[in-house]
Design a protein around this motif. Structure first.
Motif, PDB file in Angstrom:
ATOM      1  N   ARG A 221       1.005  -0.912   0.321  1.00  0.00           N
ATOM      2  CA  ARG A 221       0.090  -0.079   0.314  1.00  0.00           C
ATOM      3  C   ARG A 221       0.962   0.869  -0.078  1.00  0.00           C
ATOM      4  NH1 ARG A 221      -1.885  -4.396   2.388  1.00  0.00           N
ATOM      5  NH2 ARG A 221      -4.291  -4.897   2.152  1.00  0.00           N
ATOM      6  N   ALA A 222       1.922   0.948  -0.007  1.00  0.00           N
ATOM      7  CA  ALA A 222       3.310   2.038  -0.278  1.00  0.00           C
ATOM      8  C   ALA A 222       3.614   2.872  -1.337  1.00  0.00           C
ATOM      9  CB  ALA A 222       4.140   1.906   0.591  1.00  0.00           C
ATOM     10  N   PRO A 223       3.843   3.919  -1.587  1.00  0.00           N
ATOM     11  CA  PRO A 223       3.690   4.374  -2.767  1.00  0.00           C
ATOM     12  C   PRO A 223       5.450   4.399  -3.271  1.00  0.00           C
ATOM     13  CG  PRO A 223       3.497   6.438  -1.650  1.00  0.00           C
ATOM     14  CD  PRO A 223       3.562   4.874  -0.733  1.00  0.00           C
ATOM     15  N   ASP A 224       6.305   3.691  -2.629  1.00  0.00           N
ATOM     16  CA  ASP A 224       7.588   3.158  -3.180  1.00  0.00           C
ATOM     17  C   ASP A 224       7.629   1.873  -2.078  1.00  0.00           C
ATOM     18  OD1 ASP A 224       9.809   2.426  -3.603  1.00  0.00           O
ATOM     19  OD2 ASP A 224      11.074   3.998  -2.245  1.00  0.00           O
ATOM     20  N   PRO A 225       6.727   0.266  -2.578  1.00  0.00           N
ATOM     21  CA  PRO A 225       7.199  -0.637  -1.819  1.00  0.00           C
ATOM     22  C   PRO A 225       8.157  -1.322  -2.125  1.00  0.00           C
ATOM     23  CG  PRO A 225       5.486  -0.488  -3.845  1.00  0.00           C
ATOM     24  CD  PRO A 225       6.088   0.797  -3.718  1.00  0.00           C
ATOM     25  N   ALA A 226       9.563  -1.313  -2.406  1.00  0.00           N
ATOM     26  CA  ALA A 226      10.565  -1.840  -2.355  1.00  0.00           C
ATOM     27  C   ALA A 226      11.628  -0.586  -1.347  1.00  0.00           C
ATOM     28  CB  ALA A 226      11.450  -1.799  -3.897  1.00  0.00           C
ATOM     29  N   GLY A 227      11.030   0.205  -1.410  1.00  0.00           N
ATOM     30  CA  GLY A 227      12.220   1.534  -0.890  1.00  0.00           C
ATOM     31  C   GLY A 227      11.390   1.147   1.243  1.00  0.00           C
ATOM     32  N   TYR A 228      10.111   1.316   0.977  1.00  0.00           N
ATOM     33  CA  TYR A 228       9.261   1.154   1.826  1.00  0.00           C
ATOM     34  C   TYR A 228      10.076  -0.118   2.954  1.00  0.00           C
ATOM     35  CZ  TYR A 228       5.269   0.692   5.566  1.00  0.00           C
ATOM     36  OH  TYR A 228       5.262   0.481   7.042  1.00  0.00           O
ATOM     37  N   ALA A 229       9.491  -0.978   1.864  1.00  0.00           N
ATOM     38  CA  ALA A 229       9.834  -2.632   2.551  1.00  0.00           C
ATOM     39  C   ALA A 229      11.742  -2.841   3.151  1.00  0.00           C
ATOM     40  CB  ALA A 229       9.708  -3.641   1.742  1.00  0.00           C
ATOM     41  N   ASP A 230      12.387  -2.175   1.834  1.00  0.00           N
ATOM     42  CA  ASP A 230      13.659  -1.731   2.945  1.00  0.00           C
ATOM     43  C   ASP A 230      14.303  -1.852   4.358  1.00  0.00           C
ATOM     44  OD1 ASP A 230      14.986  -3.278   0.451  1.00  0.00           O
ATOM     45  OD2 ASP A 230      15.591  -1.738  -0.614  1.00  0.00           O
ATOM     46  N   ARG A 231      13.326  -0.321   4.305  1.00  0.00           N
ATOM     47  CA  ARG A 231      13.234   0.577   5.711  1.00  0.00           C
ATOM     48  C   ARG A 231      12.321  -0.044   6.297  1.00  0.00           C
ATOM     49  NH1 ARG A 231      10.007   4.616   8.186  1.00  0.00           N
ATOM     50  NH2 ARG A 231       8.677   5.037   5.915  1.00  0.00           N
ATOM     51  N   MET A 232      11.728  -0.780   6.718  1.00  0.00           N
ATOM     52  CA  MET A 232      11.078  -1.196   7.616  1.00  0.00           C
ATOM     53  C   MET A 232      12.048  -2.487   8.077  1.00  0.00           C
ATOM     54  SD  MET A 232       8.591   0.073   9.025  1.00  0.00           S
ATOM     55  CE  MET A 232       8.906   1.825   8.239  1.00  0.00           C
ATOM     56  N   LEU A 233      12.607  -3.238   7.307  1.00  0.00           N
ATOM     57  CA  LEU A 233      13.211  -4.521   6.881  1.00  0.00           C
ATOM     58  C   LEU A 233      14.445  -3.763   7.993  1.00  0.00           C
ATOM     59  CD1 LEU A 233      13.231  -7.855   6.943  1.00  0.00           C
ATOM     60  CD2 LEU A 233      14.731  -7.092   4.598  1.00  0.00           C
ATOM     61  N   ALA A 234      14.850  -2.409   8.090  1.00  0.00           N
ATOM     62  CA  ALA A 234      16.489  -2.556   8.373  1.00  0.00           C
ATOM     63  C   ALA A 234      15.525  -1.784   9.939  1.00  0.00           C
ATOM     64  CB  ALA A 234      16.466  -1.316   8.097  1.00  0.00           C
ATOM     65  N   LEU A 235      14.436  -1.880   9.846  1.00  0.00           N
ATOM     66  CA  LEU A 235      13.880  -1.368  11.343  1.00  0.00           C
ATOM     67  C   LEU A 235      14.331  -3.078  12.336  1.00  0.00           C
ATOM     68  CD1 LEU A 235      11.141   1.920  10.945  1.00  0.00           C
ATOM     69  CD2 LEU A 235      13.469   1.597  12.347  1.00  0.00           C
ATOM     70  N   LEU A 236      13.621  -3.593  11.297  1.00  0.00           N
ATOM     71  CA  LEU A 236      12.725  -5.234  12.173  1.00  0.00           C
ATOM     72  C   LEU A 236      14.410  -4.959  12.637  1.00  0.00           C
ATOM     73  CD1 LEU A 236      11.446  -7.782  13.017  1.00  0.00           C
ATOM     74  CD2 LEU A 236      11.683  -8.196  10.359  1.00  0.00           C
TER      75      LEU A 236
END
Length: 189
Positions: free
Chosen positions: A167-182
């Protein structure tokens, strides 16, 4: 006794159904209408259900290459010298495919439940859980990742990232950021 090989027309229908289902799942998510998939493939519903008696069977057929790839990638990463890099690399690869087709993340999480255990997709979800579990245990033994995390929890968290990234405007960028937080939360150091 070996199953009989498919007739040429049955093979074409089978392949057309998988191709059409993949497109429908990309467009409408994994809950797309099976009857609509049959119609779009130019076959009757009976033909679809003869090849794929359940939604699980069709989803498994559409996702089988992806599932095989995830399992092979996990096996390959077991040789990576840095266990944390191996785990992060597998999760990144998992997220790359979790958003395609749309709804894949949700299907994998649902397939991990006891209700799906006897299905082909449930068996595949169990194999995925075991594969990431091997990578996770290796990182935990190396002292890189907290020991209170387990494979099922890690997959659920990663799937949540996949669902949100859809649902994010930049799915790959969002996933990378969330994975880093995880990973910041999983690290022991």
């Amino acid at each position: 006794m070996q199953p009989r090989p498919m007739r040429a027309d049955a093979r074409r229908n089978y392949e057309r159904l998988i191709s059409t289902a993949r497109a429908a799942f990309m467009e409408h998510g994994t809950s797309a209408s099976l009857d609509d998939i049959a119609r779009r493939a130019g076959v009757g519903s009976g033909t679809l259900y003869r090849h794929f008696p359940t939604r699980d069977d069709l989803l498994h057929a559409v996702l089988s290459e992806r599932i095989d790839g995830l399992l092979a990638h996990a096996a390959q990463l077991m040789g990576e010298p840095d266990p944390e890099v191996a785990l992060a690399g597998w999760l990144r690869g998992y997220l790359d495919g979790a958003m395609s087709p749309r709804g894949t993340s949700t299907v994998i999480i649902e397939a991990m439940s006891a209700r799906w255990a006897a299905t082909r997709l449930g068996t595949a979800a169990g194999a995925i859980r075991d594969a990431v579990g091997g990578l996770l245990e290796r990182a935990q033994r190396a002292g890189a990742i907290r020991t209170d995390a387990d494979a099922a929890d890690l997959l659920r968290l990663t799937n949540a990232i996949g669902v949100a990234a859809e649902r994010a405007p930049d799915p790959a960028g969002y996933a990378d950021r969330m994975l880093a937080l995880l990973f910041d939360g999983l690290r022991t150091r």
